[in-house]
Design a protein around this motif. Structure first.
Motif, PDB file in Angstrom:
ATOM      1  N   UNK A 495      -5.032   8.778 -10.662  1.00  0.00           N
ATOM      2  CA  UNK A 495      -4.166   8.579  -9.362  1.00  0.00           C
ATOM      3  C   UNK A 495      -3.867   6.953  -9.333  1.00  0.00           C
ATOM      4  N   UNK A 496      -4.680   6.483  -9.626  1.00  0.00           N
ATOM      5  CA  UNK A 496      -4.517   4.921  -9.451  1.00  0.00           C
ATOM      6  C   UNK A 496      -3.569   4.491 -10.286  1.00  0.00           C
ATOM      7  N   UNK A 498      -0.916   6.351 -11.587  1.00  0.00           N
ATOM      8  CA  UNK A 498       0.575   6.765 -10.850  1.00  0.00           C
ATOM      9  C   UNK A 498       0.745   5.753  -9.626  1.00  0.00           C
ATOM     10  N   UNK A 499       0.009   5.649  -8.824  1.00  0.00           N
ATOM     11  CA  UNK A 499       0.103   4.868  -7.625  1.00  0.00           C
ATOM     12  C   UNK A 499       0.411   3.592  -7.933  1.00  0.00           C
ATOM     13  N   UNK A 500      -0.138   2.687  -8.710  1.00  0.00           N
ATOM     14  CA  UNK A 500       0.201   1.548  -9.148  1.00  0.00           C
ATOM     15  C   UNK A 500       1.539   1.580  -9.598  1.00  0.00           C
ATOM     16  N   UNK A 501       1.851   2.464 -10.485  1.00  0.00           N
ATOM     17  CA  UNK A 501       3.409   2.224 -11.322  1.00  0.00           C
ATOM     18  C   UNK A 501       4.302   2.643  -9.831  1.00  0.00           C
ATOM     19  N   UNK A 502       3.852   3.551  -9.110  1.00  0.00           N
ATOM     20  CA  UNK A 502       4.886   3.915  -8.142  1.00  0.00           C
ATOM     21  C   UNK A 502       5.018   2.824  -7.070  1.00  0.00           C
TER      22      UNK A 502
ATOM     23  N   UNK B 123       6.660   9.858  -1.184  1.00  0.00           N
ATOM     24  CA  UNK B 123       6.116  11.033  -1.979  1.00  0.00           C
ATOM     25  C   UNK B 123       6.365  12.192  -1.371  1.00  0.00           C
ATOM     26  N   UNK B 143       9.455   9.655 -12.592  1.00  0.00           N
ATOM     27  CA  UNK B 143       8.889   8.149 -13.224  1.00  0.00           C
ATOM     28  C   UNK B 143       8.820   8.457 -14.625  1.00  0.00           C
ATOM     29  N   UNK B 163      -8.313  15.169  -8.969  1.00  0.00           N
ATOM     30  CA  UNK B 163      -9.156  14.105  -8.603  1.00  0.00           C
ATOM     31  C   UNK B 163      -8.940  13.721  -7.048  1.00  0.00           C
ATOM     32  N   UNK B 180      -7.113   7.038  -2.517  1.00  0.00           N
ATOM     33  CA  UNK B 180      -6.623   6.540  -3.770  1.00  0.00           C
ATOM     34  C   UNK B 180      -6.349   5.128  -3.561  1.00  0.00           C
ATOM     35  N   UNK B 184      -6.812   1.525  -5.860  1.00  0.00           N
ATOM     36  CA  UNK B 184      -5.941   1.189  -6.762  1.00  0.00           C
ATOM     37  C   UNK B 184      -5.619  -0.226  -6.507  1.00  0.00           C
ATOM     38  N   UNK B 190      -1.453  -5.598  -2.821  1.00  0.00           N
ATOM     39  CA  UNK B 190       0.010  -5.651  -3.471  1.00  0.00           C
ATOM     40  C   UNK B 190       1.209  -5.008  -2.530  1.00  0.00           C
TER      41      UNK B 190
END
Lengths: 750, 204
Positions: A495-496, A498-502, B123, B143, B163, B180, B184, B190
């Motif tokens: 998830x991290x 995916x989220x990072x790339x998103x 999303x 993606x 997850x 999540x 991240x 960020x």
């Protein structure tokens, strides 16, 4: 030393024996070489075609003597013998350090090693022998590169590039400020009559300032690795220590030239600035060239897997040496080479080669670091000293002062540009973590031999000792006292990722809408360039198309699957996921396979999670040099693994009897992903514990089998999924060469 | 720094917008100029075609989602205030802004929560408050493009939901999403990095 038990006592006695042997050997050598010389001369006179091995000296003039069954010839092997003995000594020290847990909690390893070096130096001096000194050539050519390569190869790129601006400012401006401030103030101090050092001129002071101003990567690594500080601070201090090498090199050469010439002109100063850019950019360029070469070479190594690690090491070392030839920054070259080479090489090489590279780098850097600190101690006792109270004390005070002022001042400016500001606590840690180390000593050692040099060396050593001992020992309690954020153990989560790339895409898009060419824009462009051009050239086979998310996911899945099988909780997770994959083809969430009741599922998941957490999150007292105890890298466990794989396969085949529609390309090799700073201690004591817990879900296991009778008419996708999952472990472990690969896959299909 | 003909007074409702979103007048001016640049026919509002004119956006995998986020549900045009309001999510957080009125809001537009809500909305296209498996699959498909097989996508989505889904309803709610994203980027805010976009103000 009442604290020591029988174990350490035996160890210390062994150590002293080793020590005596070492010094004794260097003594007896003198006696022996004389003896051998007299033997050898007559023999060479009479027999030229004979092998000049002194062992065959029987045919010499002393032909009355009987054939020596045993001969003693130490001179022959003296050099390698002594080197090996020193390394052995260093490693025994490391062992001893860990036997005594109380010490290792308070005192960082570097302190103990220096202390040992002092002892050894003292012993050697007492025996009136000449001790090996930390020769600059030895240091810069042999001891330093492994440490830097290890650090550079495993550099966390994301954190590094995100904070690149801050790191650069600290490294360049901070070091310049330090050098000039210390140099200038020391010159002022030298003018004090009482110091009797008024013969030291400004240029020498500036030279001294430039030597002592640089933060040392070896010392920083040694201390910071043990305190688990958060990633931001770690990368700031460590990055600074790496990048300031360019500044140090330029300043050092500059002032050394000038102090010989005597005067400085404006043109020289300008050339100095130019030379800085040349040194740093040239070093990076050299590193990039070798890195690309290395990556390109690794593309063709699929048939000679065994020498793959050597390519990595040699190309990196060549990068370092080539940079040193031109007086460019060797450290930056090495870092650049490692950084560039790594993503491509890792995509190309086999899993075992990757492991080899990792272990060898850690091993070499560990040995180097140990040797450096021990030699530092020995050189301290040995070297000619010129102790000057005022000079030394003022140096110390000025070092601390300039560091604090520099950090505070620079942070004030930097914070205007940063998003995540540096707090006072951060600033304190950054300032406090500015340790000096062996690089400063070696640079000082390179100076021309005169009385000033001895005074400088004494001051440098004092500063090093102070920073390593005092600051090194107190930084851990200070970190705890100030409640600085520690490193978060983040399990790699899909998830991290995916989220990072998103988020990356999102921010790039917003930047595009605003019309701004910002951080994300360029990063995106670089990624695209990388994907379309570079990867094609540097990555073998079809792998270059693989998106990062997929490789990440595969690595995660494999890691989890293998860990589960090792811990004995077997095929729960794959079963669950296999079951869930099936119905999602249709938009409606209607499931044709009846779900296992939620409570059961929750139970299974809890058990899985517990096992995963137990296996994955045990932290010992961490050291960078601890090796991962990956169960799946052990040959013994591979056996068990294969057995369990068969079992899992059998269970899977209950679900899915439809043959696969599509197979992944069998030549795919997946490389292991491991978060760099994570330590696994996986001991087999887990399995019995895990096994005991597993008794409960067994009934649900069979109920899973019962409840999925309709798997036959399901889509072929789960089957191929499982097959691909099964194939992945085989590919992961089967190495080298394609032969074993086929054997692995046929093993499954049978 | 762009055409000098537009000044703050030309921007309709400039003052209120500044107070609402917290942008400074320089920022607002720059955004207005950008808005006018994108609005090629000088209509006074933007349509989706105008966004698509941004070349880079078409290469972006989630480009159309981002564009969609500007449009309020049901509307087909974006006027300047809406444009600014969306971008306000990415304004850098200022510590001690002494701007009257802006502090009184319970939650300024660029707080972490609002940013996450914005990302969540990207999303969750059907705006039902949850990210379903289907929506996650769509995002992944966008993606990852054509380079992966359907099974891989399925298994990734599967794992992701496993997850993140704590209450086991097979969807990801906003709270779970927040957890999540907390992991991240624990140290790096960020989502605020696009501040450079607004501060530097370089325009094509």
């Amino acid at each position: 030393m009442a604290v020591l038990g029988p174990g350490p006592a035996r160890f210390w006695s062994g150590f002293t024996m080793v020590l005596l042997l070492l010094t004794g050997s260097s003594r007896t050598r003198d006696v022996l070489t004389g003896h051998n010389d007299t033997w050898r001369e007559p023999s060479t006179a009479t027999q030229e075609d004979h092998d000049p091995d002194p062992h065959n000296g029987t045919n010499s003039a002393n032909h009355r003597k009987a054939f020596p069954v045993l001969a003693f010839n130490y001179g022959h092997v003296r050099k390698p013998f002594e080197i090996s003995l020193w390394i052995l000594l260093a490693l025994l020290m490391k062992l001893g350090f860990h036997i005594i847990p109380r010490v290792s909690n308070i005192v960082p390893e570097s302190c103990v090693l220096i202390f040992v070096g002092l002892l050894v130096g003292g012993v050697i001096k007492a025996m009136k022998e000449k001790a090996p000194v930390l020769d600059s050539k030895l240091f810069f050519l042999y001891l330093l590169p492994p440490i830097i390569l290890d650090a550079g190869y495993f550099l966390p790129i994301r954190a590094f590039t995100e904070n690149m601006g801050t790191i650069l400012v600290f490294a360049v401006v901070g070091t310049l400020w330090n050098a000039f401030f210390i140099g200038g103030m020391m010159f002022a101090v030298c003018q004090i009559e009482a110091a009797q050092v008024s013969h030291v001129d400004l240029l020498s002071c500036l030279l001294f300032g430039s030597i002592i101003s640089a933060v040392d990567p070896v010392a920083v690594l040694a201390v910071f690795e043990e305190i688990h500080i958060n990633e931001l601070l770690h990368i700031l201090v460590f990055g600074e220590s790496l990048l300031n090498d360019a500044v140090t090199v330029v300043l050092y050469h500059l002032f050394e030239e000038f102090s010989h010439a005597g005067t400085v002109t404006a043109g020289d100063a300008f050339l100095g600035v130019v030379s800085f850019f040349v040194v740093s950019l040239g070093g990076i360029l050299a590193g990039i060239i070798y890195g690309v070469l290395g990556a390109f070479t690794s593309r063709f190594t699929s048939h000679s897997r065994v020498i793959e690690p050597l390519f990595v090491f040699l190309y990196s070392y060549m990068a370092y040496l080539s940079a040193e030839v031109f007086h460019l920054s060797g450290i930056m070259s090495l870092i650049a080479c490692g950084v560039i080479m790594r993503p491509y090489v890792e995509a190309n090489i086999s899993h075992k080669s990757y492991t080899t590279i990792k272990y060898f780098l850690k091993m070499w850097s560990s040995v180097s670091e140990t040797l450096i600190f021990i030699f530092l101690g020995v050189s301290t006792v040995e070297g000619p000293h010129n102790w000057n109270w005022i000079f030394v004390i003022f140096t110390l005070i000025l070092c601390l002062l300039s560091r604090v002022l520099g950090v505070v001042g620079l942070t004030f400016i930097i914070n205007k540009f940063r998003i995540v500001k540096l707090t006072k606590k951060d600033q304190f840690i950054v300032a406090y973590g500015g340790l000096r180390g062996a690089i400063a000593f070696s640079l000082g050692f390179l100076l021309t031999d005169n009385e000033m040099k001895h005074m400088f060396l004494t001051a440098i050593i004092t500063v090093i000792f102070f920073t390593v001992f005092v600051q090194g020992m107190t930084i851990r309690p200070l970190v705890e006292l100030l409640a600085v954020k520690r490193k978060k153990e983040s399990k790699g989560s899909i998830n991290e990722e995916i989220h990072t790339q998103f988020l990356d895409h999102l921010l790039t898009g917003i930047e595009d809408i605003c019309g701004h060419y910002g951080h994300h824009h360029w990063k995106d462009k670089l990624n695209r360039f990388n994907k379309t051009y570079v990867k094609k050239w540097l990555i073998a086979g079809e792998r270059y198309n693989e998106p990062q998310l997929i490789s990440f996911y595969n690595k995660l899945e494999m890691k989890q699957a293998l860990m589960l099988m090792e811990s004995g909780s077997a095929a729960k997770l794959p079963a669950v996921s296999a079951q869930k994959i099936q119905p999602q083809r249709e938009a409606a969430p209607q499931r044709t396979i009846p779900r296992i009741p939620k409570t059961r599922e929750a139970e299974i998941r809890k058990i899985l999670r517990a096992n995963l957490q137990k296996a994955g999150q045990k932290l010992r007292s961490y050291s960078r040099h601890d090796l991962f105890m990956d169960p799946f890298e052990d040959d013994v466990t591979e056996f068990r693994f294969r057995r369990q794989r068969v079992e899992m396969e059998r269970r899977m085949s209950h679900y899915l009897t439809v043959p696969a529609k599509r197979q992944e390309t069998p030549s795919v090799r997946k490389v292991w992903f491991e978060p760099e700073h994570k330590v696994y201690t996986y001991d087999d004591s887990e399995s019995p514990g895990g096994g005991a817990v597993q008794l409960k879900p067994r009934p649900s296991d069979t109920s899973l089998l019962d409840e999925s009778p309709k798997s036959t008419d399901r889509s072929p996708t789960p089957q191929s999924e499982d097959q691909s999952e099964r194939q992945k472990p085989s590919r992961c472990l089967s190495d080298p060469g394609p032969n074993e690969d086929e054997e692995g896959s046929s093993f499954f299909l049978s | 720094m762009g055409s000098s003909s537009s000044r703050l007074s030309n921007i309709p409702n400039g003052q209120e917008l500044m107070q609402e979103t917290g942008f400074s007048d320089a920022h607002l001016l720059r955004l207005y100029e950008r808005f006018q640049f994108l609005d090629k026919d000088n209509k006074g509002h933007l349509r989706s075609e105008d966004f698509e004119a941004v070349r880079e956006l078409s290469k972006n995998p989630i480009g159309d989602r981002i564009v969609e986020a500007f449009f309020l549900p049901g509307q087909e045009t974006v006027d300047f205030p809406s444009f600014v309001r969306v971008l306000a999510h990415f304004r850098p957080k200022e510590k001690n802004r002494t701007r009257e009125g802006a502090q009184q809001e319970p939650e300024p537009a660029n707080s972490r929560n609002q940013k996450l809500k914005f990302a969540f909305r990207l999303y969750d296209r059907d705006r039902d408050g949850k990210i379903s498996r289907v929506e996650l699959l769509q995002v992944l498909r966008e993606m990852l493009g054509m380079q992966v097989t359907e099974e891989q996508l399925q298994s990734i989505a599967e794992r992701a939901i496993q997850e993140a889904d704590l209450d086991k309803d097979d969807t990801i709610s906003f709270d779970e999403f927040r957890k999540i994203s907390f992991h991240a980027d624990p140290h790096r805010n960020r989502t605020g990095e696009a501040r450079a976009c607004l501060l530097e103000g370089k325009q094509t």
